[in-house]
Design a protein around this motif. Structure first.
Motif, PDB file in Angstrom:
ATOM      1  N   ARG A 146      18.914  -4.891  31.918  1.00 25.75           N
ATOM      2  CA  ARG A 146      17.682  -4.383  31.180  1.00 25.75           C
ATOM      3  C   ARG A 146      17.617  -3.196  30.675  1.00 25.75           C
ATOM      4  NH1 ARG A 146      15.148  -5.412  36.224  1.00 25.75           N
ATOM      5  NH2 ARG A 146      15.630  -7.775  36.552  1.00 25.75           N
ATOM      6  N   LEU A 147      18.642  -2.436  31.048  1.00 25.47           N
ATOM      7  CA  LEU A 147      18.627  -0.753  30.270  1.00 25.47           C
ATOM      8  C   LEU A 147      19.022  -1.008  28.887  1.00 25.47           C
ATOM      9  CD1 LEU A 147      20.864   1.215  32.832  1.00 25.47           C
ATOM     10  CD2 LEU A 147      18.472   1.223  32.473  1.00 25.47           C
ATOM     11  N   PRO A 148      18.265  -0.014  28.171  1.00 22.37           N
ATOM     12  CA  PRO A 148      18.589  -0.036  26.847  1.00 22.37           C
ATOM     13  C   PRO A 148      20.116   0.061  26.552  1.00 22.37           C
ATOM     14  CG  PRO A 148      16.732   1.662  27.443  1.00 22.37           C
ATOM     15  CD  PRO A 148      17.259   0.926  28.533  1.00 22.37           C
ATOM     16  N   LYS A 149      20.606  -0.070  25.475  1.00 19.76           N
ATOM     17  CA  LYS A 149      21.808  -0.006  24.958  1.00 19.76           C
ATOM     18  C   LYS A 149      22.366   1.348  24.889  1.00 19.76           C
ATOM     19  CE  LYS A 149      22.592  -4.589  25.004  1.00 19.76           C
ATOM     20  NZ  LYS A 149      22.549  -5.110  26.188  1.00 19.76           N
ATOM     21  N   PRO A 150      23.674   1.681  25.158  1.00 14.16           N
ATOM     22  CA  PRO A 150      24.126   3.060  25.157  1.00 14.16           C
ATOM     23  C   PRO A 150      23.809   3.752  23.718  1.00 14.16           C
ATOM     24  CG  PRO A 150      25.909   2.024  26.144  1.00 14.16           C
ATOM     25  CD  PRO A 150      24.694   0.904  25.710  1.00 14.16           C
ATOM     26  N   HIS A 151      24.059   2.904  22.613  1.00 18.11           N
ATOM     27  CA  HIS A 151      23.739   3.620  21.111  1.00 18.11           C
ATOM     28  C   HIS A 151      22.328   3.809  21.069  1.00 18.11           C
ATOM     29  CE1 HIS A 151      23.235  -0.832  20.529  1.00 18.11           C
ATOM     30  NE2 HIS A 151      22.045  -0.228  19.670  1.00 18.11           N
ATOM     31  N   ALA A 152      21.444   3.259  21.588  1.00 18.25           N
ATOM     32  CA  ALA A 152      20.000   3.357  21.815  1.00 18.25           C
ATOM     33  C   ALA A 152      19.579   4.587  22.585  1.00 18.25           C
ATOM     34  CB  ALA A 152      18.908   2.260  22.187  1.00 18.25           C
ATOM     35  N   LEU A 153      20.207   4.850  23.803  1.00 17.87           N
ATOM     36  CA  LEU A 153      20.052   6.069  24.433  1.00 17.87           C
ATOM     37  C   LEU A 153      20.639   7.310  23.731  1.00 17.87           C
ATOM     38  CD1 LEU A 153      21.237   4.523  27.896  1.00 17.87           C
ATOM     39  CD2 LEU A 153      18.914   5.165  27.154  1.00 17.87           C
ATOM     40  N   ALA A 154      21.804   7.089  22.915  1.00 19.62           N
ATOM     41  CA  ALA A 154      22.271   8.168  21.931  1.00 19.62           C
ATOM     42  C   ALA A 154      21.339   8.707  20.953  1.00 19.62           C
ATOM     43  CB  ALA A 154      23.710   7.878  21.805  1.00 19.62           C
ATOM     44  N   VAL A 155      20.750   7.690  20.333  1.00 19.63           N
ATOM     45  CA  VAL A 155      19.857   7.895  19.294  1.00 19.63           C
ATOM     46  C   VAL A 155      18.827   8.684  19.796  1.00 19.63           C
ATOM     47  CG1 VAL A 155      18.512   7.149  17.547  1.00 19.63           C
ATOM     48  CG2 VAL A 155      20.856   6.102  17.714  1.00 19.63           C
ATOM     49  N   LYS A 156      18.418   8.281  20.804  1.00 19.47           N
ATOM     50  CA  LYS A 156      17.196   8.895  21.256  1.00 19.47           C
ATOM     51  C   LYS A 156      17.353  10.201  21.672  1.00 19.47           C
ATOM     52  CE  LYS A 156      12.942   9.146  23.256  1.00 19.47           C
ATOM     53  NZ  LYS A 156      11.699   9.221  22.260  1.00 19.47           N
ATOM     54  N   GLU A 157      18.278  10.662  22.294  1.00 23.85           N
ATOM     55  CA  GLU A 157      18.829  11.842  22.566  1.00 23.85           C
ATOM     56  C   GLU A 157      18.922  12.714  21.597  1.00 23.85           C
ATOM     57  OE1 GLU A 157      22.269  11.867  25.170  1.00 23.85           O
ATOM     58  OE2 GLU A 157      21.142  11.200  27.005  1.00 23.85           O
ATOM     59  N   TRP A 158      19.603  12.133  20.320  1.00 20.63           N
ATOM     60  CA  TRP A 158      19.887  12.626  19.062  1.00 20.63           C
ATOM     61  C   TRP A 158      18.531  13.473  18.701  1.00 20.63           C
ATOM     62  CZ3 TRP A 158      23.502  15.380  16.716  1.00 20.63           C
ATOM     63  CH2 TRP A 158      23.542  15.594  15.472  1.00 20.63           C
ATOM     64  N   LEU A 159      17.767  12.339  18.416  1.00 11.54           N
ATOM     65  CA  LEU A 159      16.291  12.583  17.756  1.00 11.54           C
ATOM     66  C   LEU A 159      15.659  13.830  18.611  1.00 11.54           C
ATOM     67  CD1 LEU A 159      15.190   9.088  16.389  1.00 11.54           C
ATOM     68  CD2 LEU A 159      16.314  11.136  15.164  1.00 11.54           C
ATOM     69  N   ASP A 160      15.681  13.785  19.938  1.00 10.66           N
ATOM     70  CA  ASP A 160      14.970  14.946  21.042  1.00 10.66           C
ATOM     71  C   ASP A 160      15.680  16.036  21.151  1.00 10.66           C
ATOM     72  OD1 ASP A 160      13.186  12.734  21.419  1.00 10.66           O
ATOM     73  OD2 ASP A 160      14.011  12.014  23.254  1.00 10.66           O
ATOM     74  N   ASN A 161      16.847  16.099  20.034  1.00  7.22           N
ATOM     75  CA  ASN A 161      17.746  17.308  20.105  1.00  7.22           C
ATOM     76  C   ASN A 161      18.152  17.763  21.794  1.00  7.22           C
ATOM     77  OD1 ASN A 161      17.271  18.056  17.541  1.00  7.22           O
ATOM     78  ND2 ASN A 161      15.392  18.936  17.781  1.00  7.22           N
ATOM     79  N   LYS A 162      18.738  16.452  22.304  1.00  2.41           N
ATOM     80  CA  LYS A 162      19.468  16.761  23.475  1.00  2.41           C
ATOM     81  C   LYS A 162      20.723  16.667  23.551  1.00  2.41           C
ATOM     82  CE  LYS A 162      15.294  15.415  26.096  1.00  2.41           C
ATOM     83  NZ  LYS A 162      14.903  14.139  27.024  1.00  2.41           N
ATOM     84  N   VAL A 163      21.392  16.625  22.305  1.00  2.00           N
ATOM     85  CA  VAL A 163      22.819  16.418  22.160  1.00  2.00           C
ATOM     86  C   VAL A 163      23.303  17.851  21.738  1.00  2.00           C
ATOM     87  CG1 VAL A 163      24.827  15.278  21.075  1.00  2.00           C
ATOM     88  CG2 VAL A 163      22.675  13.946  21.824  1.00  2.00           C
ATOM     89  N   TYR A 164      24.631  18.261  22.423  1.00  4.27           N
ATOM     90  CA  TYR A 164      25.008  19.708  22.158  1.00  4.27           C
ATOM     91  C   TYR A 164      26.276  19.213  21.195  1.00  4.27           C
ATOM     92  CZ  TYR A 164      27.844  23.586  21.872  1.00  4.27           C
ATOM     93  OH  TYR A 164      28.702  24.942  21.649  1.00  4.27           O
ATOM     94  N   TYR A 165      26.408  19.722  20.064  1.00 10.77           N
ATOM     95  CA  TYR A 165      27.732  19.576  19.153  1.00 10.77           C
ATOM     96  C   TYR A 165      27.761  20.938  18.524  1.00 10.77           C
ATOM     97  CZ  TYR A 165      25.205  19.539  14.926  1.00 10.77           C
ATOM     98  OH  TYR A 165      24.335  19.996  13.931  1.00 10.77           O
ATOM     99  N   ARG A 166      29.061  21.168  18.164  1.00 10.58           N
ATOM    100  CA  ARG A 166      29.447  22.190  17.242  1.00 10.58           C
ATOM    101  C   ARG A 166      30.543  21.606  16.257  1.00 10.58           C
ATOM    102  NH1 ARG A 166      34.054  25.675  20.723  1.00 10.58           N
ATOM    103  NH2 ARG A 166      35.360  23.901  20.941  1.00 10.58           N
ATOM    104  N   ASP A 167      30.503  22.661  14.996  1.00  6.35           N
ATOM    105  CA  ASP A 167      31.489  22.228  13.894  1.00  6.35           C
ATOM    106  C   ASP A 167      32.523  23.092  14.171  1.00  6.35           C
ATOM    107  OD1 ASP A 167      32.374  21.775  11.535  1.00  6.35           O
ATOM    108  OD2 ASP A 167      30.926  22.608  10.410  1.00  6.35           O
ATOM    109  N   THR A 168      33.705  22.674  14.480  1.00  6.18           N
ATOM    110  CA  THR A 168      34.943  23.160  14.557  1.00  6.18           C
ATOM    111  C   THR A 168      35.449  23.907  13.440  1.00  6.18           C
ATOM    112  OG1 THR A 168      36.374  21.230  14.783  1.00  6.18           O
ATOM    113  CG2 THR A 168      35.570  21.763  16.898  1.00  6.18           C
ATOM    114  N   GLU A 169      35.288  23.041  12.277  1.00  2.00           N
ATOM    115  CA  GLU A 169      35.799  23.769  11.046  1.00  2.00           C
ATOM    116  C   GLU A 169      35.080  25.009  10.678  1.00  2.00           C
ATOM    117  OE1 GLU A 169      35.550  21.048   7.853  1.00  2.00           O
ATOM    118  OE2 GLU A 169      36.760  19.345   9.152  1.00  2.00           O
ATOM    119  N   ALA A 170      33.729  25.108  10.944  1.00  2.00           N
ATOM    120  CA  ALA A 170      33.153  26.455  10.790  1.00  2.00           C
ATOM    121  C   ALA A 170      33.307  27.539  11.782  1.00  2.00           C
ATOM    122  CB  ALA A 170      31.565  26.067  10.844  1.00  2.00           C
ATOM    123  N   ASP A 171      33.979  26.824  13.273  1.00  2.00           N
ATOM    124  CA  ASP A 171      34.363  27.979  13.974  1.00  2.00           C
ATOM    125  C   ASP A 171      35.705  28.802  13.683  1.00  2.00           C
ATOM    126  OD1 ASP A 171      32.073  27.472  15.496  1.00  2.00           O
ATOM    127  OD2 ASP A 171      32.964  25.895  16.949  1.00  2.00           O
TER     128      ASP A 171
END
Length: 108
Positions: A81-106
């Motif tokens: 019954r849980l939401p699918k992982p892609h739905a959870l990831a999109v929700k986290e992304w829209l809530d700014n809970k995902v950390y990422y960095r641009d290695t090319e800029a680094d």
């Protein structure tokens, strides 16, 4: 990850493209980050499910002694019954809970 407090949609949802690519400025880069996070979430959920189902495992050599374990069925239904992982990831992304960095800029 607390799976009981998740408010991501369980069905298909249309998102605003501008909200998705607002952080990076590139829709493809945003989707790539979201997909990598979805893979992480999927592996976390799978690991947790396997650990919980191992508690109910019975090791019999006889195939005739198969029986239903109600607790095991309830655990499986909860995870179905849980939401699918892609739905959870999109929700986290829209809530700014995902950390990422641009290695090319680094590197520059």
């Amino acid at each position: 990850m607390d799976l009981k407090k998740i408010d991501a949609p369980t069905s298909t949802t249309t998102y605003n493209r501008n909200a998705i690519d607002e952080e990076t400025g590139n829709i493809y880069e945003s989707i790539s980050i979201i997909s990598k996070r979805a893979e992480q979430i999927n592996s976390e959920i799978k690991k947790e499910l396997i650990e919980k189902l191992e508690e109910f495992a019975t090791y019999n050599d006889s195939l005739e002694e198969i029986f239903e374990n109600k607790e095991q069925i309830e655990v499986s239904k909860f995870y179905e019954r849980l939401p699918k992982p892609h739905a959870l990831a999109v929700k986290e992304w829209l809530d700014n809970k995902v950390y990422y960095r641009d290695t090319e800029a680094d590197n520059q």
